[in-house]
Design a protein around this motif. Structure first.
Motif, PDB file in Angstrom:
ATOM      1  N   VAL A  54      33.140  57.541  40.266  1.00 23.03           N
ATOM      2  CA  VAL A  54      32.604  57.945  38.961  1.00 23.03           C
ATOM      3  C   VAL A  54      31.117  58.276  39.085  1.00 23.03           C
ATOM      4  N   LEU A  55      30.398  57.464  39.840  1.00 22.17           N
ATOM      5  CA  LEU A  55      28.970  57.719  40.005  1.00 22.17           C
ATOM      6  C   LEU A  55      28.756  59.055  40.717  1.00 22.17           C
ATOM      7  N   GLU A  56      29.700  59.385  41.596  1.00 20.91           N
ATOM      8  CA  GLU A  56      29.634  60.671  42.284  1.00 20.91           C
ATOM      9  C   GLU A  56      29.837  61.830  41.304  1.00 20.91           C
ATOM     10  N   LEU A  57      30.760  61.601  40.360  1.00 20.11           N
ATOM     11  CA  LEU A  57      31.052  62.635  39.357  1.00 20.11           C
ATOM     12  C   LEU A  57      29.920  62.797  38.353  1.00 20.11           C
ATOM     13  N   PHE A  58      29.080  61.769  38.285  1.00 19.50           N
ATOM     14  CA  PHE A  58      28.071  61.749  37.226  1.00 19.50           C
ATOM     15  C   PHE A  58      27.044  62.859  37.396  1.00 19.50           C
ATOM     16  N   HIS A  93      22.323  55.382  29.740  1.00 20.71           N
ATOM     17  CA  HIS A  93      21.812  54.461  28.727  1.00 20.71           C
ATOM     18  C   HIS A  93      22.278  53.036  29.031  1.00 20.71           C
ATOM     19  N   LYS A  94      23.575  52.934  29.330  1.00 22.03           N
ATOM     20  CA  LYS A  94      24.144  51.608  29.524  1.00 22.03           C
ATOM     21  C   LYS A  94      24.994  51.587  30.783  1.00 22.03           C
ATOM     22  N   PHE A  95      24.841  50.557  31.571  1.00 24.65           N
ATOM     23  CA  PHE A  95      25.647  50.414  32.774  1.00 24.65           C
ATOM     24  C   PHE A  95      26.233  49.012  32.746  1.00 24.65           C
ATOM     25  N   LEU A 114      31.932  70.295  35.512  1.00 26.43           N
ATOM     26  CA  LEU A 114      31.085  69.743  34.451  1.00 26.43           C
ATOM     27  C   LEU A 114      30.742  68.283  34.726  1.00 26.43           C
ATOM     28  N   GLY A 115      31.689  67.608  35.408  1.00 22.06           N
ATOM     29  CA  GLY A 115      31.457  66.210  35.750  1.00 22.06           C
ATOM     30  C   GLY A 115      31.345  65.346  34.513  1.00 22.06           C
ATOM     31  N   ILE A 116      30.682  64.230  34.681  1.00 22.95           N
ATOM     32  CA  ILE A 116      30.496  63.318  33.557  1.00 22.95           C
ATOM     33  C   ILE A 116      29.016  63.244  33.267  1.00 22.95           C
ATOM     34  N   SER A 117      28.673  63.425  32.034  1.00 25.25           N
ATOM     35  CA  SER A 117      27.257  63.260  31.710  1.00 25.25           C
ATOM     36  C   SER A 117      27.099  62.217  30.619  1.00 25.25           C
ATOM     37  N   TYR A 118      28.232  61.595  30.322  1.00 23.77           N
ATOM     38  CA  TYR A 118      28.252  60.547  29.316  1.00 23.77           C
ATOM     39  C   TYR A 118      27.281  59.438  29.706  1.00 23.77           C
ATOM     40  N   PRO A 119      26.343  59.121  28.846  1.00 22.68           N
ATOM     41  CA  PRO A 119      25.290  58.188  29.262  1.00 22.68           C
ATOM     42  C   PRO A 119      25.686  56.718  29.232  1.00 22.68           C
ATOM     43  N   ILE A 120      26.927  56.424  28.821  1.00 20.69           N
ATOM     44  CA  ILE A 120      27.332  55.020  28.783  1.00 20.69           C
ATOM     45  C   ILE A 120      28.390  54.764  29.850  1.00 20.69           C
ATOM     46  N   LEU A 121      28.002  54.132  30.929  1.00 19.98           N
ATOM     47  CA  LEU A 121      28.936  53.852  32.005  1.00 19.98           C
ATOM     48  C   LEU A 121      29.390  52.397  31.893  1.00 19.98           C
ATOM     49  N   ASP A 122      30.427  52.219  31.111  1.00 18.48           N
ATOM     50  CA  ASP A 122      30.965  50.889  30.880  1.00 18.48           C
ATOM     51  C   ASP A 122      32.295  50.785  31.614  1.00 18.48           C
ATOM     52  N   PHE A 123      32.311  50.019  32.685  1.00 13.07           N
ATOM     53  CA  PHE A 123      33.508  49.962  33.526  1.00 13.07           C
ATOM     54  C   PHE A 123      34.436  48.812  33.149  1.00 13.07           C
ATOM     55  N   GLU A 124      34.275  48.286  31.952  1.00 10.99           N
ATOM     56  CA  GLU A 124      35.106  47.152  31.607  1.00 10.99           C
ATOM     57  C   GLU A 124      36.597  47.506  31.614  1.00 10.99           C
ATOM     58  N   GLY A 125      36.933  48.701  31.164  1.00 16.55           N
ATOM     59  CA  GLY A 125      38.341  49.082  31.077  1.00 16.55           C
ATOM     60  C   GLY A 125      38.957  49.456  32.418  1.00 16.55           C
ATOM     61  N   LEU A 126      38.115  49.541  33.419  1.00 22.04           N
ATOM     62  CA  LEU A 126      38.615  49.961  34.722  1.00 22.04           C
ATOM     63  C   LEU A 126      39.359  48.805  35.378  1.00 22.04           C
ATOM     64  N   GLU A 132      42.856  45.349  43.478  1.00 22.57           N
ATOM     65  CA  GLU A 132      42.098  45.034  44.678  1.00 22.57           C
ATOM     66  C   GLU A 132      40.639  45.407  44.496  1.00 22.57           C
ATOM     67  N   THR A 133      39.794  44.534  44.991  1.00 20.37           N
ATOM     68  CA  THR A 133      38.364  44.760  44.867  1.00 20.37           C
ATOM     69  C   THR A 133      37.956  46.098  45.489  1.00 20.37           C
ATOM     70  N   GLU A 134      38.519  46.372  46.660  1.00 19.58           N
ATOM     71  CA  GLU A 134      38.159  47.617  47.352  1.00 19.58           C
ATOM     72  C   GLU A 134      38.428  48.837  46.490  1.00 19.58           C
ATOM     73  N   VAL A 135      39.581  48.812  45.811  1.00 17.90           N
ATOM     74  CA  VAL A 135      39.951  49.939  44.965  1.00 17.90           C
ATOM     75  C   VAL A 135      38.966  50.076  43.813  1.00 17.90           C
ATOM     76  N   PHE A 136      38.627  48.922  43.229  1.00 22.20           N
ATOM     77  CA  PHE A 136      37.677  48.938  42.117  1.00 22.20           C
ATOM     78  C   PHE A 136      36.352  49.559  42.557  1.00 22.20           C
ATOM     79  N   VAL A 137      35.853  49.062  43.685  1.00 18.36           N
ATOM     80  CA  VAL A 137      34.564  49.521  44.196  1.00 18.36           C
ATOM     81  C   VAL A 137      34.601  51.033  44.449  1.00 18.36           C
TER      82      VAL A 137
END
Lengths: 473, 164
Positions: free
Chosen positions: A87-91, A97-99, A60-72, A76-81
């Motif tokens: 997530v974008l792959e799962l989308f 709506h919001k990124f 089913l993946g993610i179809s949630y239109p609000i991609l807010d990565f603040e809680g992520l 390490e930067t690499e891990v974040f990236v």
């Protein structure tokens, strides 16, 4: 009424926690679109977690239109990236709506961030926010630069190239969805500023903060949708030249620069906050002092409903009579960030009050450090005809100084509709769009006692319906 | 059976999948876009007969619940949507059911195009998922973990930040 004809059902009270469905006894029996519907009500993190449930949810993946990565969170930067990429792959949705990315990213992650921005535009993003700030590091010349290439080739900028424009009609659509763009600690060239305003024709709010690289911010084709422009600490900015006839709000914090807004007939909210310490290069740019900054907006003053301004801007104005034009002003915030300007501040407020018959709310932010508050020259305010509309006054950073007391008494005398005076010992800061009331560290016992006494005295002189609130800690 | 002498219908009869009949006031039925559509169609044709609407996907148990919801909401139809009393009622209404019933109700709301009930159910299920671990969600909603151990390890690895 719904009358059941021939069934005997338990009364609703007896239904508690009992399965009366029978047929579909699992959430997994719900069709995909309902599952997506449920998922869309979760946070991004919760939505991603549902992909671990089973193969079906994973698919089913993610179809949630609000991609807010603040809680992520990732150390390490690499891990974040990697995680954002995943997530974008799962989308699987068709629209974002919001990124929003809030993470200290810089040049090395450039290619990934470029990819995310392209992705967001491809998905018709309406709100895009990048905040690459990290504690004290506010960005610098080496920060990430917002890319030009996501907007396509340069020649498309030229309206004369009709054929390439037609060819790119679909391409254009993607940028048409963008309504809200916030870039903090993200660099931007003047060229890209112009491209953004040209391409994103639906843009309503544009915020830039801690930006390097933007020297001349201008657009050549009027932008019809832009309502709000916020520029905070754009270090390299020399000149703003904006064609936005529907602009309602301009918020500016930074050095005194040329800010030229043409024909903004709707402008109602203006903020001009300048730093205390003068720029050494300033006198070169503006030989006649600082009053130019106010002059740039002189034609807009009668339309303003809300004005937030640093007292410093009035430093060179001798004759306040020329300010007598605030015919629509309802809210005034005066920032007196330096104790040398307290007296000037109250003189400015009094003259604006005289010029603003509809003023309802007045806020005065006093400086964090008071020098010699016990021996200050009197305000010598001129008398005025009774002010009929001023209802509320807030004073932040109160120290019981003579000028403030004099001004409060002046208000009691002339603001005949005054309902509420709010006096706060706490100071206030207003950094960019973030407004905070905070506690001072140097709040000493003798100052506290002094303030309390002043307020006690003042309370005795109150009359009518005026309510006084004093917050001393 | 109720009959109507006016040109517009005042009541309809709804038949559940297990062949039970329910007489439903038009205002109540209109909460469901599916029923409303049927009524509108019949009224256009100018029929005076009481119409029978068969719902092949909804059992009488669930239909009773949907109609209970519609009835309550029809009472508040002219009020604004932010009615606190109604919100409270909605919450109490859904709280009564186990998740299986909630699933059936969700599907019935979807089928009968009762959008507010569908939203309510989805929000309720989403709220129940919040704050739960993956294992707890599987348990409560009886979701079978059909990943191979290797697949599961991979997925956990890739999206570890969201895993609880």
């Amino acid at each position: 009424m719904a009358n059941k004809i021939n069934m005997d059902l338990p009364q609703s009270g007896e239904l508690k926690r009992c399965n009366i469905g029978g047929v579909n006894d699992r959430i997994s029996d719900l069709p995909d679109d309902i599952l997506s519907h449920i998922q869309s009500r979760l946070t991004l993190k919760e939505a991603v977690a549902t992909s671990f449930l089973s193969r079906r949810w994973n698919k089913l993946g993610i179809s949630y239109p609000i991609l807010d990565f603040e809680g992520l969170k990732a150390f390490e930067t690499e891990v974040f990236v990697q995680r954002v990429d995943k997530v974008l792959e799962l989308f699987k949705g068709s629209k974002v709506h919001k990124f929003r990315i809030v993470y200290p990213l810089s040049k090395p992650s450039r290619s990934h961030v470029n990819g995310w921005i392209s992705f967001a535009f491809r998905m018709g993003v309406s709100e895009l926010e990048l905040n690459f700030r990290f504690f004290a590091s506010l960005g610098g010349p080496d920060s990430y630069y917002f890319p030009a290439h996501v907007f396509g080739k340069e020649e498309m900028m030229n309206p004369q190239c009709a054929s390439s424009l037609t060819a790119s009609l679909n391409f254009e659509k993607r940028f048409d969805c963008l309504k809200d763009l916030c870039l903090r600690s993200v660099n931007l060239s003047g060229k890209v500023f112009e491209v953004i305003l040209f391409r994103c024709s639906s843009l309503e709010r544009f915020l830039l903060m801690y930006n390097y690289g933007l020297k001349i911010a201008k657009n050549t084709t009027p932008h019809l949708k832009l309502k709000s422009l916020e520029l905070y600490f754009c270090k390299d900015l020399e000149k703003l030249e904006l064609l936005a006839p529907n602009l309602v709000s301009l918020q500016y914090q930074g050095r005194e620069r040329t800010l030229c807004i043409k024909n903004a007939q709707q402008l109602a909210s203006l903020r001009l906050s300048v730093p205390d310490s003068p720029d050494p290069n300033e006198s070169m740019l503006f030989p006649r002092g600082t009053r130019f900054l106010f002059n740039q907006f002189s034609s807009y003053l009668p339309m303003l409903e809300s004005l937030v301004v640093s007292v410093r801007i009035f430093k060179d104005i001798r004759d306040f009579a020329e300010l007598c034009v605030f015919s629509n002003l309802k809210q005034l915030v005066l920032d007196v960030s330096c104790s040398f300007f307290v007296r000037l501040g109250y003189q400015v407020v009094a003259s604006i009050m005289r010029a603003a018959p509809y003023l309802e709310l007045l806020e005065i932010v006093l400086p964090p450090i008071f020098l010699g508050y016990w021996q200050i020259q009197a305000l010598e305010l001129a008398s005025m005809s009774p002010h009929q509309n001023l209802k509320e006054v807030k004073v932040y950073g109160f120290r019981g100084d003579g000028n403030t007391m004099e001004f409060l008494n002046y208000l009691l005398q002339y603001a005949v509709s005054l309902k509420k005076i709010d006096v706060m010992a706490r100071g206030a800061t207003w950094l960019a769009d973030d407004r905070k009331v905070h506690c001072y560290l140097d709040w000493k016992a003798d100052v506290a006692e002094h303030c309390k006494n002043r307020m006690l005295q003042f309370r005795k002189t109150l009359h009518g319906n005026v309510q006084l609130l004093f917050h001393d800690k | 059976m109720a009959s109507s002498s006016s040109s517009s219908l005042s009541r309809v009869v709804v038949k559940s999948s297990d062949n039970n009949l329910f007489v439903v006031n038009k205002k109540v039925a209109s909460q469901s876009q599916l029923l409303k559509q049927c009524i509108d169609n019949m009224e256009e044709k100018g029929t005076n007969d009481v119409i029978l609407i068969p719902l092949s996907n909804v059992t009488s148990n669930i239909l009773t619940l949907v109609l209970e919801y519609c009835e309550k909401h029809a009472d508040f139809a002219d009020d604004d949507n932010n009615n606190q009393e109604l919100k409270q009622w909605d919450h109490e209404f859904l709280k009564k059911f186990d998740y299986a019933t909630l699933n059936s109700l969700t599907m019935a709301a979807d089928y009968m195009v009762t959008k507010s009930l569908l939203n309510l159910c989805c929000q309720f299920i989403a709220d129940s998922i919040k704050d739960l671990t993956v294992q707890q969600i599987r348990q409560i909603f009886d979701i079978k973990n059909d990943f191979t151990p290797q697949e599961e390890a991979d997925i956990k690895n890739e999206n570890a930040w969201a895993f609880r």
